[in-house]
Scaffold this motif. Structure first.
Motif, PDB file in Angstrom:
ATOM      1  N   UNK A   1       9.256  -0.014  -4.147  1.00 18.79           N
ATOM      2  CA  UNK A   1       9.090   0.184  -2.704  1.00 18.79           C
ATOM      3  C   UNK A   1       9.682  -0.978  -1.911  1.00 18.79           C
TER       4      UNK A   1
ATOM      5  N   UNK B   1      -0.495  -8.220  -3.995  1.00 23.21           N
ATOM      6  CA  UNK B   1      -1.906  -7.886  -4.191  1.00 23.21           C
ATOM      7  C   UNK B   1      -2.209  -7.238  -5.522  1.00 23.21           C
ATOM      8  N   UNK B   2      -1.205  -6.589  -6.136  1.00 26.27           N
ATOM      9  CA  UNK B   2      -1.476  -6.000  -7.449  1.00 26.27           C
ATOM     10  C   UNK B   2      -0.851  -6.808  -8.587  1.00 26.27           C
TER      11      UNK B   2
ATOM     12  N   UNK C   1      -7.603  -1.528  -7.205  1.00 29.14           N
ATOM     13  CA  UNK C   1      -7.775  -2.882  -7.725  1.00 29.14           C
ATOM     14  C   UNK C   1      -6.883  -3.874  -6.980  1.00 29.14           C
ATOM     15  N   UNK C   2      -6.116  -3.382  -6.004  1.00 29.94           N
ATOM     16  CA  UNK C   2      -5.272  -4.297  -5.236  1.00 29.94           C
ATOM     17  C   UNK C   2      -6.156  -5.277  -4.468  1.00 29.94           C
ATOM     18  N   UNK C   3      -5.749  -6.547  -4.491  1.00 24.74           N
ATOM     19  CA  UNK C   3      -6.555  -7.585  -3.830  1.00 24.74           C
ATOM     20  C   UNK C   3      -6.627  -7.364  -2.321  1.00 24.74           C
ATOM     21  N   UNK C   4      -5.581  -6.758  -1.779  1.00 20.13           N
ATOM     22  CA  UNK C   4      -5.587  -6.495  -0.343  1.00 20.13           C
ATOM     23  C   UNK C   4      -6.224  -5.132  -0.054  1.00 20.13           C
TER      24      UNK C   4
ATOM     25  N   UNK D   1      -4.328  -4.790   5.813  1.00 18.29           N
ATOM     26  CA  UNK D   1      -3.763  -6.051   6.294  1.00 18.29           C
ATOM     27  C   UNK D   1      -3.937  -6.158   7.807  1.00 18.29           C
TER      28      UNK D   1
ATOM     29  N   UNK E   1       3.619   4.874  -3.646  1.00 14.64           N
ATOM     30  CA  UNK E   1       2.671   3.829  -4.052  1.00 14.64           C
ATOM     31  C   UNK E   1       1.658   4.405  -5.024  1.00 14.64           C
TER      32      UNK E   1
ATOM     33  N   UNK F   1       4.953   2.915  -9.750  1.00 13.30           N
ATOM     34  CA  UNK F   1       4.485   1.631 -10.243  1.00 13.30           C
ATOM     35  C   UNK F   1       3.835   0.751  -9.194  1.00 13.30           C
ATOM     36  N   UNK F   2       3.738   1.235  -7.961  1.00 11.48           N
ATOM     37  CA  UNK F   2       3.135   0.419  -6.919  1.00 11.48           C
ATOM     38  C   UNK F   2       1.692   0.844  -6.661  1.00 11.48           C
ATOM     39  N   UNK F   3       0.772  -0.101  -6.803  1.00 11.66           N
ATOM     40  CA  UNK F   3      -0.652   0.185  -6.624  1.00 11.66           C
ATOM     41  C   UNK F   3      -1.039  -0.101  -5.179  1.00 11.66           C
ATOM     42  N   UNK F   4      -1.419   0.923  -4.475  1.00 11.20           N
ATOM     43  CA  UNK F   4      -1.642   0.807  -3.038  1.00 11.20           C
ATOM     44  C   UNK F   4      -2.897   0.029  -2.690  1.00 11.20           C
ATOM     45  N   UNK F   5      -3.007  -0.329  -1.434  1.00  9.92           N
ATOM     46  CA  UNK F   5      -4.167  -1.053  -0.912  1.00  9.92           C
ATOM     47  C   UNK F   5      -5.314  -0.120  -0.550  1.00  9.92           C
TER      48      UNK F   5
END
Lengths: 409, 409
Positions: free
Chosen positions: A313, A333-334, B57-60, B91, B189, B231-235
């Motif tokens: 992305x 973040x991930x 599990x995303x920190x954000x 965010x 995502x 492969x992108x883990x969303x917030x």
């Protein structure tokens, strides 16, 4: 040799490569693995050279990597490298191993040296046996004068790369000029670890084997292992360094007063090649650099950088010149690193887009204009600790899909 | 309700969704976050329902996820869910949190229930504040009869999805018919963990909270956490289950004789939604299923499956109908799992392409023809242990790049 961009202690020669150090020659021919392009190349040193290598971490290590590792282990030296492109000799079982050994033996015989002094490596399609008759015919011709040409070698190692990659540096060791030259190929299946590519570095320095290997590993972790094109770690990646000692400096070890300078030179060579591989990633139009500062550890800084540079992305947003920093923050973040959201700053070039966990007011058009450049810098400041890292990659484009939807067939 | 594909014990209702269980209604409107499409939706139960959620599990983690988790924690129940699309409220700092609480409070006030009984969630662009005036105006209208419509809800949660996703199942618990219905949205995502999407499941079963949460986590690990688009883990990902108990069965716990049947039903709902999300991945033309058998552990089976399904090179090869199994083997090889190369078998559909670490003779045109189908199955047999896993994803196409090079602007 083109113009030298010199710093005080390291002279950078953009056009230099593997034959600039004393006592190396290189060449390449078309032997018929590919339809038209050069597909078989060599580097030969006048004398056996101390050798160090780093190899893919993929469990399916290709046959030539096994042969090369085993050969170097015998006396920590090689005198020559033989490379073919167009066929990776990976997932080819016992026959693949036999073929790799035969490549090695045939080339050693042409050179009149022992087999274990030849490193072999392959890149290209996985799972097909090497066309050994073509390769053996090629090996019989390759040392002829007409094929001896550094450019031929640089071309013969390429697959979907669009350009040759080279760099050389010179540093003073014991008051003598030591040269380090390199070349590499990308450009798909590019992801740490290790470099997911082939890299060849030569030097005329006299270096102790263990220290050379230590330096190569350390430098690789900061350079080749910090690039990604597509997140796929190949079966065939390796970087080989040959140090033939012809400059006759006092042997370089970690105790030598000029050791750091030598390692700096090696790092400049590897970083330059790594960035060239990233920029020439399949279908890429831009080089992306992610600088991560203020992590609690080196590994954490690297993990954040790799996570961002690997995000499809982020890569598509940069391709589309979209200042979509949300994707950068998401990828951080991930990453698995315990980031403190309220401390995070992000900049695109000179434009700060995210500060202390909140969006900054930006003039969208300005940032969009910045993203139209060919070299994009993303700065991520974690503001937690003292460790920094840099990662490099490229944008994800229509052409990446095009190249990879039809690469093999 | 369309035709029921019934197995002996679980009746599958392909057209069923979140309002099929007793006592649930749903609806959606256009409040102005997006230009034209529906962008605000709700599910409401006649009575407070036992609730369980799994979160990114995303920190954000986005603001609404914090609000929803905190609210459910109060008495393990919610009665309603409010969702907006077009803006992720991620965010967005303190103001984002305030806005999420305000969404919750306003909708609770319209319903005449306590605020903590409303779950809120958002999906869309990261880093912009919610247009609260539009949302508040929307909340005042959304409960009107004309907007009450399950289809409106299913539409209101979508972003770049190209279709609505739903499924329902019925199972007999204590001789009574229990219904479980679900809907979800993808479609970029998308990567474990957790589901990198929004999922909503309702049931009229009476279920103990702790057991429901346990079942949801277990099922999510086998379904939503086994899909990837990019492969992108969303917030913002979350899956919420509401169980309002209106069927009045004896409370389901792990000790209930029909517990496994209930969990099977939940798994069928989640797996169906997960596969629909994968198939509707941004730009996708095919659903890819990777079945990994014979691993030493569940985690290793999953790691190999995820590594293959996440490979851009595998995804582009499938798009190009190229039987390039070398990329599958390569992705297995860098999964971090200690695979034994000489034991590995790989099949594409009914065609075995790799056996005991070596390529199989194949009729290229046959396999190419198989790859032209819309549902592609990759079977990987490690032949090491007794654990299996399935992962789902989609091909990587020009349209993925197109969508993501210009999604936001």
């Amino acid at each position: 040799m083109a113009q030298a961009i010199s710093s005080k202690e390291v002279v950078i020669l953009e056009e230099g490569s593997v034959t600039l150090p004393l006592g190396f020659k290189a060449g390449g021919i078309h032997c018929g693995i590919k339809r038209k392009k050069l597909d078989l190349g060599y580097i030969v040193s006048d004398v056996p050279a101390i050798a160090a290598g780093v190899y893919t971490t993929n469990i399916f290590q290709a046959a030539p990597l096994l042969v090369t590792q085993e050969s170097i282990a015998k006396e920590n030296k090689i005198q020559a490298i033989l490379v073919n492109s167009g066929n990776a000799n990976a997932c080819t079982g016992e026959q693949g191993l036999t073929d790799a050994f035969e490549m090695q033996k045939e080339f050693a015989s042409e050179l009149g040296i022992q087999s274990h002094l030849v490193g072999v490596t392959s890149t290209g399609v996985i799972g097909e046996l090497l066309p050994m008759e073509k390769i053996k015919t090629g090996i019989k011709q390759i040392l002829m004068n007409e094929y001896e040409n550094e450019e031929n070698f640089k071309k013969s190692i390429l697959t979907t790369d669009t350009c040759m990659k080279q760099i050389a540096v010179q540093v003073k060791i014991d008051g003598k000029t030591v040269t380090i030259g390199g070349t590499a190929k990308g450009s798909g299946m590019i992801h740490p670890n290790m470099a997911t590519m082939l890299g060849f570095v030569t030097t005329d320095a006299n270096v102790a084997h263990d220290d050379l290997l230590y330096a190569l590993k350390d430098v690789t972790n900061q350079t080749f292992n910090m690039i990604t094109v597509d997140g796929d770690t190949s079966t065939n990646d390796m970087v080989l360094v040959m140090a033939n000692g012809l400059v006759a400096n006092n042997q370089l070890t970690k105790e030598h007063p000029d050791w750091e300078l030598f390692v700096d030179g090696l790092k400049i060579v590897c970083e330059s090649l790594a960035k060239k591989i990233a920029r020439d990633g399949e279908g890429a139009t831009k080089l992306i650099e992610v600088q991560v500062n203020g992590a609690y550890s080196q590994n954490e800084a690297r993990a954040v950088g790799k996570s961002i540079i690997s995000s499809n992305l982020v890569k598509t947003a940069i391709y589309g010149t979209d200042p979509n920093w949300g994707r950068i923050v998401t990828a951080a973040g991930y990453s698995g690193v315990p980031i403190e959201p309220s401390l995070l700053d992000v900049s695109l070039g000179q434009y700060k887009v995210f500060e202390k966990g909140l969006p900054c007011p930006i003039v969208e058009e300005q940032v969009k204009e910045y993203l139209q450049q060919e070299n994009i810098k993303i700065l991520v400041e974690l503001n937690q600790g003292d460790y920094n890292a840099t990662a490099w990659g490229c944008d994800l484009t229509y052409d990446y899909v095009k190249i990879n939807a039809s690469y093999r067939t």
